[in-house]
Write a protein that holds these residues in place. Structure first.
Motif, PDB file in Angstrom:
ATOM      1  N   ASP A   1       6.668 -40.763  64.788  1.00  0.00           N
ATOM      2  CA  ASP A   1       7.929 -40.053  64.560  1.00  0.00           C
ATOM      3  C   ASP A   1       9.106 -40.994  64.373  1.00  0.00           C
ATOM      4  OD1 ASP A   1       6.410 -37.779  64.958  1.00  0.00           O
ATOM      5  OD2 ASP A   1       7.959 -36.792  66.165  1.00  0.00           O
ATOM      6  N   PHE A   2       9.105 -42.102  65.108  1.00  0.00           N
ATOM      7  CA  PHE A   2      10.244 -43.018  65.069  1.00  0.00           C
ATOM      8  C   PHE A   2       9.915 -44.332  64.366  1.00  0.00           C
ATOM      9  CE2 PHE A   2      11.037 -40.632  69.206  1.00  0.00           C
ATOM     10  CZ  PHE A   2      11.768 -39.636  68.568  1.00  0.00           C
TER      11      PHE A   2
ATOM     12  N   ASN B   1      15.655 -39.539  68.467  1.00  0.00           N
ATOM     13  CA  ASN B   1      15.379 -40.931  68.141  1.00  0.00           C
ATOM     14  C   ASN B   1      14.750 -41.598  69.364  1.00  0.00           C
ATOM     15  OD1 ASN B   1      17.602 -41.699  69.910  1.00  0.00           O
ATOM     16  ND2 ASN B   1      18.968 -41.169  68.199  1.00  0.00           N
ATOM     17  N   TYR B   2      14.337 -42.836  69.181  1.00  0.00           N
ATOM     18  CA  TYR B   2      13.620 -43.523  70.254  1.00  0.00           C
ATOM     19  C   TYR B   2      14.552 -43.870  71.420  1.00  0.00           C
ATOM     20  CZ  TYR B   2      10.075 -46.522  72.378  1.00  0.00           C
ATOM     21  OH  TYR B   2       9.147 -47.072  73.237  1.00  0.00           O
TER      22      TYR B   2
END
Length: 547
Positions: free
Chosen positions: A143-144, A203-204
């Motif tokens: 995903d990130f 976000n991460y």
């Protein structure tokens, strides 16, 4: 005759004043009655949920990845991970092909997804990847876009352990000032809240921040639940309750592995784990406050109500004399010696100084090997979920094995032998060929079995080595320093990328060191727990009065 009567009354009054809750549990209420069993069952649920905080093992798991080859029509990370032409564009390695390098393309020459010939690349030159294609999408790595950033990915586990450094003093203050029950509810609420927030990470950075906040504000679930389970149990059953609590944590890890296997998208997995945690907030109205805490805070009316309820549920009786003695505890005498600072007194005692320098090393090794084996189990074979479940399930027989041998073999010998055995298993694991997967798994599980015994023994043995007046502080110090091990553990899979046997060597060498250091301390089996510094120093030198 009157004088004798006065003496008898005085002795009776003195005995009454010295009565404590353990005496009442042993002689009147029962050491492990229905009330304590009900408490143990109730707090087993949050104990299980405390294991869910290790979900980063799956949500931030490493996933296979390679360079995205745009020259051949790949413009996103959803393409076939291993097309037939991949070795035309990516250098080969022993395990297949490179994750982070690709060949330089020749200008103005392109291929297609079906046909990407080798002649459109300069195979004498390689460059780092700009974008990636991933084998799976069930991790924040996908995903990130964290391809080839393993150190950054491993921060999830490391920061989770860093957060626990803050939770110890925070939850201790809340528990001591406001009560065990509210401390438990606050912890479980924070775990649920920040876990759910993490599922919506955009976000991460948000993922990491919620990871730290969850562990820093909610990581005290296990200790809070353990207090509820142990504080209303007699001395005879405390080792058993400790083993059951450890087992419930292991069950939580097994449940985590099952949920992660069934619900593989990491966001939905986190929701499935932490949304049910909100239900435990109701424990504020279900659980009775700890009697020991109520007595220590002189909340005698509330303590009396709880004790009478315990007697009713257990179908036993507590006498008015016992209630009066508990409500009027004998004040602790204050001496000039007891006013001395802890650090000053430890520095003046070579025996205690050596002990304070030794026990934290045991804790570092224990948490390093325990969490390290759990984290590295996912890379044993393709069945990462099954490997993790088996590695956690093997802790359950380990916990109860400790119960059977602690009072027979002794604390020191059990701890030392189990350290050495887990070292042997980790070192032996290095020399087993990778094609013997079954044998590798058996040896790996044996290493986890022995370290689980270590974890069960460690808390008890450490507490028995220190005097009552400083036991909590020195035990907490050892545990806090031990977090170095759990902080390091998530980094060990990354170290394996540089040298495959590195984690096993680190675990084995650390366990050998700690196993040897255990033998420098005295045996505590059959001895009275020391109340003073002098009694703690005398352990192993002379027989201390038995309990």
């Amino acid at each position: 005759m009157e004088a004798a009567t006065e003496i008898t009354k005085g002795e009776s009054k003195s005995k009454m004043e010295r009565l404590d809750l353990d005496d009442v549990l042993v002689n009147e209420l029962g050491q492990f009655g229905r009330f304590a069993l009900r408490n143990l069952i109730l707090v087993s649920i949050p104990t299980i949920m405390s294991g869910f905080m290790s979900e980063y093992i799956f949500s931030a798991a490493a996933i296979p990845h390679r360079c995205q080859i745009q020259e051949c029509g790949e413009y996103n990370n959803l393409h076939n991970y291993e097309p037939e032409w991949i070795l035309n564009a990516v250098p080969a390695t022993v395990s297949g092909f490179s994750s982070c390098l690709r060949y330089v393309s020749i200008a103005n020459v392109n291929g297609t997804l079906e046909n990407c010939p080798a002649n459109i690349f300069d195979r004498s030159q390689t460059v780092d990847c700009d974008e990636f294609v991933y084998a799976r999408d069930n991790s924040v790595v996908y995903d990130f876009n964290l391809g080839c950033q393993d150190w950054l990915r491993a921060l999830a586990g490391t920061l989770s352990s860093v957060g626990t450094l803050f939770v110890l003093p925070i939850i201790g203050i809340i528990s001591d000032k406001f009560g065990r029950r509210i401390a438990l509810v606050i912890c479980i609420f924070n775990v649920a809240l920040f876990g759910l927030m993490r599922a919506y990470s955009v976000n991460y950075i948000m993922y990491l921040v919620t990871q730290v906040l969850q562990s820093a504000l909610g990581g005290g679930i296990y200790s809070c639940a353990y207090i509820f389970a142990a504080e209303l149990v007699g001395p005879k059953y405390r080792v058993l309750v400790s083993a059951i609590s450890s087992t419930m944590f292991s069950v939580g890890l097994v449940v985590l592995g099952i949920v992660a296997w069934v619900i593989q998208p990491w966001r939905y997995m986190i929701m499935a784990l932490f949304i049910p945690c909100f239900l435990v907030i109701s424990y504020y109205f279900i659980l009775s406050e700890s009697v020991r805490w109520l007595l220590s805070k002189q909340k005698f009316d509330e303590a009396k109500k709880v004790l009478l309820n315990v007697a009713r549920v257990n179908k036993t009786h507590i006498s008015d004399k016992s209630l009066e003695a508990l409500m009027n505890p004998k004040p602790e005498p204050v001496t000039e010696h007891s006013k001395s600072g802890l650090i000053k007194r430890v520095l003046k005692s070579p025996v205690l100084l050596r002990r304070v320098c030794t026990t934290p090393i045991w804790w570092i090794t224990s948490t390093l090997v325990y969490y390290g084996l759990s984290i590295n189990s996912t890379s044993l074979s393709d069945s990462m979920y099954l490997n993790f479940i088996l590695t956690c399930a093997i802790e359950i027989p380990g916990n109860f094995t400790a119960v059977f041998i602690l009072d027979r073999v002794g604390r020191r010998q059990t701890l030392s032998v189990c350290f050495f055995c887990t070292a042997i298993c980790n070192i032996a694991f290095i020399f087993i060929p990778s094609d013997l997967e079954a044998l590798r798994l058996i040896v790996f599980l044996l290493g986890k079995f022995f370290i689980s015994i270590v974890m069960t023994v460690l808390y008890l043995f450490t507490s028995e080595l220190y005097p009552t007046e400083f036991r909590h502080t020195l035990l907490a110090f050892s545990s806090m320093i031990g977090r170095i091990g759990s902080i390091t553990a998530p980094l060990t899979p990354v170290l394996a990328d540089y040298w495959t046997p590195f984690p096993s060597v680190l675990f084995g060498v650390s366990a050998v060191l700690s196993g040897g250091l255990v033998l420098t301390q005295p045996e505590t089996l059959g001895t009275k727990m020391p109340d003073t510094m002098a009694e703690a120093e005398a352990l192993g030198k002379k027989k201390v009065e038995e309990m």
